[in-house]
Design a protein around this motif. Structure first.
Motif, PDB file in Angstrom:
ATOM      1  N   ILE A  81       0.851  -1.002  -0.027  1.00 41.57           N
ATOM      2  CA  ILE A  81       0.015  -0.212  -0.019  1.00 41.57           C
ATOM      3  C   ILE A  81       0.802   1.257   0.052  1.00 41.57           C
ATOM      4  CG2 ILE A  81      -1.727   1.303   1.463  1.00 41.57           C
ATOM      5  CD1 ILE A  81      -2.924  -1.312   2.238  1.00 41.57           C
ATOM      6  N   ASP A  82       1.916   0.992   0.631  1.00 39.72           N
ATOM      7  CA  ASP A  82       2.950   2.204   0.747  1.00 39.72           C
ATOM      8  C   ASP A  82       4.120   2.104  -0.457  1.00 39.72           C
ATOM      9  OD1 ASP A  82       1.991   3.330   2.953  1.00 39.72           O
ATOM     10  OD2 ASP A  82       3.259   2.107   4.522  1.00 39.72           O
ATOM     11  N   HIS A  83       3.603   1.457  -1.421  1.00 36.55           N
ATOM     12  CA  HIS A  83       4.540   1.217  -2.540  1.00 36.55           C
ATOM     13  C   HIS A  83       6.105   0.652  -2.408  1.00 36.55           C
ATOM     14  CE1 HIS A  83       1.367   3.819  -4.374  1.00 36.55           C
ATOM     15  NE2 HIS A  83       1.585   2.972  -5.561  1.00 36.55           N
ATOM     16  N   LYS A  84       5.971  -0.220  -1.154  1.00 34.62           N
ATOM     17  CA  LYS A  84       7.145  -0.931  -1.188  1.00 34.62           C
ATOM     18  C   LYS A  84       6.902  -2.448  -1.015  1.00 34.62           C
ATOM     19  CE  LYS A  84       7.414   1.204   3.278  1.00 34.62           C
ATOM     20  NZ  LYS A  84       7.777   1.779   4.475  1.00 34.62           N
ATOM     21  N   THR A  85       8.239  -2.923  -1.445  1.00 31.35           N
ATOM     22  CA  THR A  85       8.031  -4.207  -1.653  1.00 31.35           C
ATOM     23  C   THR A  85       8.927  -5.033  -0.459  1.00 31.35           C
ATOM     24  OG1 THR A  85      10.051  -4.383  -3.067  1.00 31.35           O
ATOM     25  CG2 THR A  85       7.853  -4.218  -4.275  1.00 31.35           C
ATOM     26  N   ASP A  86       9.272  -4.716   0.659  1.00 33.27           N
ATOM     27  CA  ASP A  86       9.480  -5.313   1.605  1.00 33.27           C
ATOM     28  C   ASP A  86       8.908  -6.516   2.015  1.00 33.27           C
ATOM     29  OD1 ASP A  86      11.165  -3.019   1.545  1.00 33.27           O
ATOM     30  OD2 ASP A  86      10.931  -2.322   3.655  1.00 33.27           O
ATOM     31  N   GLY A  87       9.500  -7.737   2.244  1.00 34.25           N
ATOM     32  CA  GLY A  87       8.718  -8.928   2.568  1.00 34.25           C
ATOM     33  C   GLY A  87       8.113  -9.642   1.192  1.00 34.25           C
ATOM     34  N   GLN A  88       8.366  -9.192  -0.070  1.00 34.69           N
ATOM     35  CA  GLN A  88       7.861  -9.813  -1.086  1.00 34.69           C
ATOM     36  C   GLN A  88       8.414 -11.362  -1.293  1.00 34.69           C
ATOM     37  OE1 GLN A  88       8.785  -7.886  -4.912  1.00 34.69           O
ATOM     38  NE2 GLN A  88       8.072  -9.693  -6.081  1.00 34.69           N
TER      39      GLN A  88
END
Length: 105
Positions: A81-88
């Motif tokens: 939602i915050d345009h971050k892919t941390d955890g992908q």
């Protein structure tokens, strides 16, 4: 990494094997489509749509008894939602574990 199980499905069914098989059948039918939609959206960097896909997939993660993985999905959804892919990577590992498990059913 934790492994999927049918404990939640068994507890919901009250021993009704027909119900269990119907629910498993629905999951086996919907999961690959939802997974592919997620992959398409994340590949296209449509993070909001990917977050929606993760939201849907979270329910199947929960149904398959993956409590810790559910938390990973919650955090990943928030990141998208915050345009971050941390955890992908962790989330996609969970999807692969689920894919492998569903093939055994």
């Amino acid at each position: 990494m934790e492994q999927p199980n049918l404990s939640y499905i068994h507890s919901m069914s009250g021993g009704n094997k027909d119900f269990e098989q119907k629910l498993i059948g629905i999951i086996k039918q919907e999961f690959p489509l939802e997974k592919q939609e997620y992959i398409d959206n994340i590949t296209a960097k449509n993070y909001k749509l990917a977050a929606n896909n993760v939201h849907k997939l979270k329910h199947k993660i929960s149904i398959l008894g993956l409590e810790k993985s559910y938390e990973v999905a919650v955090n990943y959804e928030d990141n998208l939602i915050d345009h971050k892919t941390d955890g992908q990577d962790d989330f996609e590992t969970i999807l692969q574990i689920m894919t492998d498990f569903l093939k055994t059913l």
